[in-house]
Scaffold this motif. Structure first.
Motif, short mmCIF file in Angstrom:
data_model
loop_
_atom_site.label_atom_id
_atom_site.label_comp_id
_atom_site.label_asym_id
_atom_site.label_seq_id
_atom_site.Cartn_x
_atom_site.Cartn_y
_atom_site.Cartn_z
N LEU A 78 0.48 -0.85 -0.05
CA LEU A 78 0.03 0.27 0.10
C LEU A 78 0.76 1.65 -0.11
CD1 LEU A 78 -2.69 -0.88 2.34
CD2 LEU A 78 -2.59 -0.71 -0.16
N LYS B 65 -17.12 0.44 2.26
CA LYS B 65 -16.63 0.46 0.47
C LYS B 65 -15.96 1.92 0.14
CE LYS B 65 -18.94 1.03 -3.98
NZ LYS B 65 -20.37 1.36 -4.75
N ASN B 66 -14.38 1.48 -0.08
CA ASN B 66 -13.02 2.55 -0.24
C ASN B 66 -12.43 2.87 0.91
OD1 ASN B 66 -13.72 2.29 -3.70
ND2 ASN B 66 -15.59 3.00 -3.44
N THR C 8 -10.08 1.76 2.97
CA THR C 8 -9.23 2.26 3.00
C THR C 8 -8.41 3.66 1.79
OG1 THR C 8 -8.30 -0.27 2.77
CG2 THR C 8 -6.08 0.94 2.13
N ARG C 9 -9.29 3.71 0.74
CA ARG C 9 -8.14 4.70 0.28
C ARG C 9 -8.84 6.12 0.22
NH1 ARG C 9 -11.14 4.94 -5.62
NH2 ARG C 9 -13.22 5.74 -4.21
N ASN C 10 -9.73 6.20 1.25
CA ASN C 10 -10.49 7.31 2.38
C ASN C 10 -9.64 7.75 2.78
OD1 ASN C 10 -12.90 7.68 0.71
ND2 ASN C 10 -14.01 6.69 1.31
N ARG C 11 -9.13 6.98 4.18
CA ARG C 11 -8.10 6.89 5.09
C ARG C 11 -7.08 7.65 4.26
NH1 ARG C 11 -6.11 8.94 8.56
NH2 ARG C 11 -4.75 7.72 10.20
N LEU C 12 -6.19 6.69 3.16
CA LEU C 12 -5.07 7.09 2.89
C LEU C 12 -5.40 8.87 2.41
CD1 LEU C 12 -4.28 4.54 0.41
CD2 LEU C 12 -2.79 5.32 2.67
N LYS C 13 -6.45 9.05 2.15
CA LYS C 13 -6.72 10.27 1.78
C LYS C 13 -6.37 11.34 3.11
CE LYS C 13 -9.79 9.53 -2.80
NZ LYS C 13 -11.14 9.78 -3.33
N TRP D 70 -8.51 0.48 9.78
CA TRP D 70 -9.00 0.47 8.60
C TRP D 70 -9.32 -0.73 7.17
CZ3 TRP D 70 -11.32 6.07 9.42
CH2 TRP D 70 -11.36 6.98 10.61
N ARG D 71 -8.08 -0.52 6.85
CA ARG D 71 -7.99 -1.51 6.11
C ARG D 71 -8.55 -3.00 6.44
NH1 ARG D 71 -7.53 -2.40 0.67
NH2 ARG D 71 -6.30 -4.03 -0.06
N GLU E 36 -12.57 -2.94 5.92
CA GLU E 36 -12.41 -2.88 4.89
C GLU E 36 -12.67 -4.39 3.90
OE1 GLU E 36 -12.12 -1.12 0.04
OE2 GLU E 36 -10.13 -0.64 1.67
#
Length: 201
Positions: A69, A183-184, A186-191, A93-94, A97
């Protein structure tokens, strides 16, 4: 922990028809604590699946997952690379998900759930909770307002550090609410981590 947790869950949910779906990392503890004791992924997955009588619980390699990641940040942002590769502030979070995806993949056609309970393997659910009240609350809210319902529980006086933890001790939701939340994730946490990094600078 996962064995002890199952004892408490079985007792708390006695009389209900329960399906166990979930995710785990192959670590005893995680990198942010400075200790990384890994166990075999396949052995642990088999053990948890047998203990919970469910093939819908998966285990992933903690170190490999967060190294992967962190790859997109290696050239552009070393500080974020270090945080992500250690799983710091993102492992919960991951995992949620991945558990949500396992839940989505486990549902047979025509199957429905009155309630989804989300918790962790290190939680000992000792207090008596009237599950019928929670089920009714989710059903009633779903009928009147929205079918994406999440109910969280927080200990009196408990404070989370903003941006580093999610309220994941135990929470409840409708099936659609939990699937939408994960849904999404991980992506939202990375943002969120990227925004935090810019703000700190």
């Amino acid at each position: 922990e996962y064995k002890a947790c199952k004892l408490y869950l079985d007792k708390a949910l006695q009389g209900f028809n329960v399906d166990y779906v979930g995710h785990a990392w192959n670590t005893i503890t995680a990198e942010p604590l400075g200790i990384h004791h890994a166990v075999d992924v396949d052995e642990l997955q088999l053990s948890i699946q047998q203990h919970y009588n469910s093939s819908h619980i998966t285990v992933d390699d903690y170190k490999r997952e967060f190294q992967r990641l962190s790859q997109p940040f290696r050239v552009s942002n070393p500080s974020i690379t270090n945080r992500v590769s250690a799983g710091s502030g993102i492992s919960q979070w991951r995992s949620f998900e991945k558990a949500t995806k396992a839940l989505k993949n486990s549902i047979l056609p025509g199957k429905s759930y009155d309630l989804i309970i989300c918790t962790r393997y290190d939680i000992a659910w000792k207090r008596e909770i009237d599950m019928n009240i929670i089920i009714d609350a989710v059903k009633n809210t779903r009928q009147v307002e929205d079918d994406r319902i999440i109910i969280t529980e927080k200990e009196y006086g408990h404070r989370t550090v903003h941006g580093t933890t999610m309220q994941d001790l135990i929470f409840f939701g409708s099936l659609n609410g939990i699937l939408q939340l994960g849904k999404n994730f991980t992506r939202n946490r990375l943002k969120h981590i990227i925004v935090q990094d810019k703000y700190e600078k």
